[in-house]
Design an enzyme around this catalytic site. Sequence first.
Site, PDB file in Angstrom:
ATOM      1  N   ASP A  27       3.173   0.813 -10.530  1.00  0.00           N
ATOM      2  CA  ASP A  27       4.315   1.554  -9.474  1.00  0.00           C
ATOM      3  C   ASP A  27       5.209   0.112  -9.050  1.00  0.00           C
ATOM      4  OD1 ASP A  27       5.760   3.206  -7.935  1.00  0.00           O
ATOM      5  OD2 ASP A  27       3.921   3.996  -6.789  1.00  0.00           O
TER       6      ASP A  27
ATOM      7  N   HIS B 226       4.671   2.781   0.178  1.00  0.00           N
ATOM      8  CA  HIS B 226       5.703   1.991   0.277  1.00  0.00           C
ATOM      9  C   HIS B 226       5.774   0.853   1.447  1.00  0.00           C
ATOM     10  CE1 HIS B 226       7.157   5.444  -2.081  1.00  0.00           C
ATOM     11  NE2 HIS B 226       7.857   4.472  -2.569  1.00  0.00           N
TER      12      HIS B 226
END
Length: 599
Positions: free
Chosen positions: A315, A240
């Site tokens: 993702d 992330h």
Amino acid sequence: MAFLCSLIAGATAFPGSAQEAPSPTPRPLDNGLPPASPIVDQLLQRLSLEAKVGQIMVVAFSGDTPTSDVLGLIDSQRVGGVILFQDNVGRGSPERVRSMTDSLQSRACAPQGGQGSDPGVPLLIAVDQEGGPVVRVGEAATLFPGAMALGASGSESLVMRSASAVARELRSLGINVNLGPVVDVNSNPQNPVIGTRSFGADPAMVGRLATAAIRGQQRAGVLAIAKHWPGHGDADVDSHLALPLLAHSRSRLDMVESPPFRAAVEAGVAGIMTAHLDVPVLTTGESANMPVSLSPKALAELRTLVGEDRLIVSDDLEMGAIVQRFGTAGSALRAFSGGSDLLLFRRDAVQARRAHSEIVAAVRKGSVPMARLDASVRRVLRAKDAVGLLSDVPADMDVPESPEIVASDVAQQAITLIQDGQMLPLRSADHPRICVVQPRLREIAGQEIVVPVTGPATLADAVRALHPAIQVVEVGLDPPRPERLAASECARSAGLVIVGTYNTGMFASQPILLDALRLADVPIIVVALRLPYDFSVVGEIDAFVTGYSMRPASLQAVARTIFGVSGAAPTGSLPVPLGKSYPVGYQYPTPDAWLFPQP
């Protein structure tokens, strides 16, 4: 007109209301996606280029009401799906959540333009309802422990029951995709993002339990998407935030990371999600530090694994691992042209629209062939057909279990006792007062997803239900000296302390807190509230137990085990190693005290 669209045609009713819209009927998916019905190709032929590109996009929005941005993406870009997060569905009744998903479907079903316009196409509506630290639906669904708790149980039947129960609740809410299971092998104790989201550290066990999860979930009519290929379990960086490097050899990948993904495909999984990872052995010949999620070479290898009919899902395309170098729109074009079928966007509608425009332009110019786009759209439509969005199909006829009972069974069978100096189970009469030291819930909220709960929210809540005479000291995850002194005084005053640790290896002051408690010279029972790796750093204590989760069912199971409630023996075994003395599968011998519990 699509099957679901013909059913709801503007309806926004929720289950139980007088104008309730019929729910789509899922196909039995426990053996993989069934053959597509003719409507898939019929619908594909009717879609414009812009609508086709929209179908490969899944978007999100902020808040508990669909925003004008997301509605505009449905109307104008004809996006193929919406992914829901905790701020969308963390609070609110099942009726409210179902009303939201029905309203989104109604919006998607409205054709755009006049004669010859794009037909309405129902949405894939997705969540990450993994259990444990990652859940999106809160009050409207049962909160389950996560994958590592299931790994500690070692039970395929329990995994299948759990996955089916979660899927049935999601399906009743109008959600047809659960982005799981996580099939990463958690081989790195310092992994900052996987941990208890994984079934464990043994590839064979992860593959075996992933198979059960996929079959249970898809049999209940919700698509499963195994993640995060080629394996995020040995990363030491959170993708992330930045791009993790996995400098593994091909033989290492084949031995550790790959087996669960092969098992997922053999189980009939609907799709596989890629990870934003730098794995040089998979991207040889491409530019340096190329994420596998954007790499044509790596994605071609994944396509060989999954075959022509399953989905390759990106993702989140707004993650730091890729946006710092390629931007969101640029990453989307690279992921799609490289071989991905579904592109996940978080909440940046500007970037989603830009990505849509860039992919449309690339197809128009011929740099991405129309046949390539059609292949992805066909897979997306086939997945929609499989969950009853496009055609009426027979449903799974299994009798559903109570999800609360299943969650309780998972939690109890996960409880793992790693050390006990003849302290457990406690007899309440022998300990009239108990001190409970636990991390503040608001600090836990920075580490995992906290949603409203029914039942105990903290360790103290669960202990108090069985032993009302407790003193509670709440501390930070890195408790300062005054909090450590308060905890030590509480322990000394009570004569026994139960302390909840949370990812102790990541917070330097938690071991110092335990040193302060040892100075009180009273028995110490440690409960690892998430990672079992806490055991490696807690030092000398009297007992150590973990439930791998802070969800209510897990907290209740931990308390029941501590106090020897009937049926609460600690039967879980370690799904990850804690040094040579505590390998995968280690199980503390169950003392007779649990076999003959106190009344």
